[in-house]
Design a protein around this motif. Structure first.
Motif, short mmCIF file in Angstrom:
data_model
loop_
_atom_site.label_atom_id
_atom_site.label_comp_id
_atom_site.label_asym_id
_atom_site.label_seq_id
_atom_site.Cartn_x
_atom_site.Cartn_y
_atom_site.Cartn_z
N VAL A 1 0.68 -1.27 0.11
CA VAL A 1 -0.03 -0.02 -0.14
C VAL A 1 0.84 1.27 -0.04
CG1 VAL A 1 -1.93 1.23 1.27
CG2 VAL A 1 -1.76 -1.07 1.22
N ASP A 2 2.12 1.33 0.81
CA ASP A 2 2.70 2.24 0.90
C ASP A 2 3.55 2.60 -0.46
OD1 ASP A 2 2.25 3.02 3.59
OD2 ASP A 2 3.74 1.79 4.23
N LEU A 3 4.00 1.57 -1.05
CA LEU A 3 4.54 1.65 -2.27
C LEU A 3 3.71 2.26 -3.31
CD1 LEU A 3 7.24 1.13 -3.95
CD2 LEU A 3 6.40 -0.92 -4.50
N GLN A 4 2.64 1.70 -3.38
CA GLN A 4 1.51 2.28 -4.48
C GLN A 4 1.20 3.69 -4.17
OE1 GLN A 4 -1.67 -0.43 -3.86
NE2 GLN A 4 -0.84 -2.10 -5.03
N SER A 5 1.13 4.09 -3.03
CA SER A 5 0.93 5.60 -2.37
C SER A 5 2.18 6.25 -2.84
CB SER A 5 0.79 5.53 -1.09
OG SER A 5 0.79 6.79 -0.62
N GLU A 6 3.46 5.67 -2.77
CA GLU A 6 4.65 6.86 -3.15
C GLU A 6 4.58 6.79 -4.55
OE1 GLU A 6 9.24 5.68 -2.87
OE2 GLU A 6 8.42 6.06 -0.79
N LYS A 7 4.54 5.66 -5.28
CA LYS A 7 4.58 5.71 -6.92
C LYS A 7 3.34 6.90 -7.20
CE LYS A 7 7.91 3.02 -7.60
NZ LYS A 7 8.91 3.72 -8.36
N SER A 8 2.39 6.94 -6.84
CA SER A 8 1.28 7.84 -7.07
C SER A 8 1.56 9.13 -6.75
CB SER A 8 -0.12 7.59 -6.31
OG SER A 8 -1.29 8.49 -6.60
N MET A 9 2.22 9.55 -5.51
CA MET A 9 2.61 10.80 -5.37
C MET A 9 3.85 11.20 -6.17
SD MET A 9 4.36 12.21 -1.64
CE MET A 9 2.56 12.35 -0.75
N GLU A 10 4.71 10.11 -6.55
CA GLU A 10 5.93 10.64 -7.47
C GLU A 10 5.39 11.25 -8.59
OE1 GLU A 10 9.24 8.22 -9.91
OE2 GLU A 10 8.63 7.59 -7.87
N GLN B 1 7.84 15.33 3.51
CA GLN B 1 7.32 14.51 2.73
C GLN B 1 7.84 14.14 1.29
OE1 GLN B 1 3.06 14.01 3.12
NE2 GLN B 1 2.81 12.01 2.20
N PHE B 2 7.84 15.26 0.44
CA PHE B 2 8.01 14.88 -0.88
C PHE B 2 9.35 15.43 -1.31
CE2 PHE B 2 6.72 19.66 -0.86
CZ PHE B 2 7.75 20.12 -1.80
N ILE B 3 10.17 15.83 -0.64
CA ILE B 3 11.45 16.30 -0.94
C ILE B 3 12.39 14.73 -1.12
CG2 ILE B 3 13.75 17.27 -0.14
CD1 ILE B 3 11.88 18.96 -1.91
N PRO B 4 12.39 14.01 0.19
CA PRO B 4 12.93 12.77 0.15
C PRO B 4 12.39 11.68 -1.00
CG PRO B 4 12.34 13.39 2.37
CD PRO B 4 11.61 14.36 1.59
N LEU B 5 11.34 11.89 -1.29
CA LEU B 5 10.56 11.22 -2.33
C LEU B 5 11.26 11.51 -3.55
CD1 LEU B 5 8.54 9.32 -3.97
CD2 LEU B 5 6.87 11.07 -3.64
N ALA B 6 11.64 12.84 -3.81
CA ALA B 6 11.92 13.48 -5.02
C ALA B 6 13.44 13.24 -5.03
CB ALA B 6 11.94 15.06 -4.99
N GLU B 7 14.36 12.84 -4.16
CA GLU B 7 15.60 12.44 -3.90
C GLU B 7 15.53 10.83 -4.32
OE1 GLU B 7 17.68 15.29 -0.72
OE2 GLU B 7 16.66 13.55 0.09
N ARG B 8 14.88 10.27 -3.85
CA ARG B 8 14.83 8.71 -4.25
C ARG B 8 14.41 8.46 -5.65
NH1 ARG B 8 12.09 8.51 0.90
NH2 ARG B 8 10.23 7.99 -0.27
N SER B 9 13.44 9.42 -6.37
CA SER B 9 13.02 9.17 -7.74
C SER B 9 13.97 9.90 -8.67
CB SER B 9 11.75 9.78 -7.92
OG SER B 9 11.58 10.96 -7.55
N GLY B 10 14.78 10.78 -8.38
CA GLY B 10 15.58 11.41 -9.31
C GLY B 10 15.06 12.91 -9.92
#
Length: 309
Positions: free
Chosen positions: A54-63, A110-119
């Motif tokens: 669920v968390d991964l799907q949520s992260e992909k959606s936010m990305e 929340q979204f800056i670490p996601l941006a770092e992980r995703s490029g």
């Protein structure tokens, strides 16, 4: 030293209606557990939980949503004014990134670490720097003495992409260098010491100020002050907030103020929200203050209006 990380899944956790895909499902679930193990420290193991998917799907959606927001220029910069502690005059502002959505603002934490992980962080930082340069051009017409501070992700210093971000903008940076201040945390400076030092010196050669943010929260603040070309230290707001009830926090604020004086650095107190906090900061001879007592972060147009009032 070689270590191992492991993701573990028990077959009863999987969908019994997919016997034809049991190997695929086991590997997928184990991979999710392995990913979580690596995210939380490595050299260990984690059992699969359905919430991981669920968390991964949520992260992909936010990305995906963040990618669209960046392309549509829907990210914002708000600016929190910085004041001279003695005269209470505005001397600059700190740029803070905001992501507005229909459900409200999503926290940068929340979204800056996601941006770092995703490029995505490279594109976001380039956008931030371009916005800052545009605003410096506006300020230079009437308020060329004001300084706008901003952050760049640790990603660029640790992944050798700093030059890629800066090089295309060098002519503009040279023009407004003294109006810029780059804020860094210890996390930025920890992994590639020599490379970071070289990058910072190249910026200072252009007149850009260098600040050490969140001072006092890491383990190597003092050693960094002796190694890096720092102009300013910013005392973390957690110490300002608790210094009246916590003697250790007050001691950190006092020590930071004294270190600044001894080393000839500008000292900034973040998160000043009460008159009592301001009184202590003023008594210690701290140079700059920012916080809700003076002004909240605001759009750039509102900041310009505040300057003209």
């Amino acid at each position: 030293k070689v270590t191992a990380s492991m993701g573990v899944v028990q077959c009863h956790q999987l969908d019994a209606d997919r016997p034809h895909a049991v190997v695929e499902d086991v590997m997928s679930a184990a991979d999710l557990a392995l990913y979580r193990c690596k995210r939380t420290g490595r050299a260990g193991y984690r059992f699969y939980e359905h919430l991981m998917r669920v968390d991964l799907q949520s992260e992909k959606s936010m990305e995906h949503e963040l990618t669209l927001a960046l392309k549509a220029n829907k990210l914002l910069l708000h600016f929190q004014p910085v004041f001279d502690a003695k005269s209470k005059r505005i001397i600059g502002a700190e740029a803070l990134i905001r992501w507005p959505t229909d459900e409200g603002f999503i926290s940068p934490a929340q979204f800056i670490p996601l941006a770092e992980r995703s490029g995505l962080i490279a594109d976001i930082d380039l956008w931030v720097l371009q916005q800052i340069l545009d605003h410096c051009d506006q300020l230079s017409r009437k308020h060329s003495d004001l300084v706008l501070s901003f952050n760049l992700s640790a990603h660029h210093f640790n992944k050798h992409t700093f030059t890629d971000i800066i090089q295309p903008l060098l002519p503009r940076i040279k023009r407004v260098g003294p109006q810029l201040a780059l804020e860094l945390t210890e996390r930025v400076m920890f992994e590639r010491t020599e490379g970071v030092i070289a990058s910072l010196h190249s910026l200072r050669h252009l007149g850009v100020h260098i600040s050490l943010d969140d001072f006092g929260t890491g383990f190597s603040s003092l050693s960094y002050l002796t190694q890096f070309p720092i102009d300013k230290i910013k005392i973390d707001q957690s110490f300002i907030k608790t210094m009246h009830s916590n003697t250790t926090a007050r001691a950190v604020v006092q020590a930071a103020a004294q270190i600044g004086k001894t080393l000839g650095l500008v000292v900034n107190a973040e998160g000043v929200e009460t008159e009592e906090q301001l009184a202590v900061v003023s008594q210690l001879g701290i140079d700059e203050v920012q916080g809700f007592l003076f002004a909240r972060p605001m759009p750039f147009d509102a900041f310009l209006k505040l300057l003209d009032d």
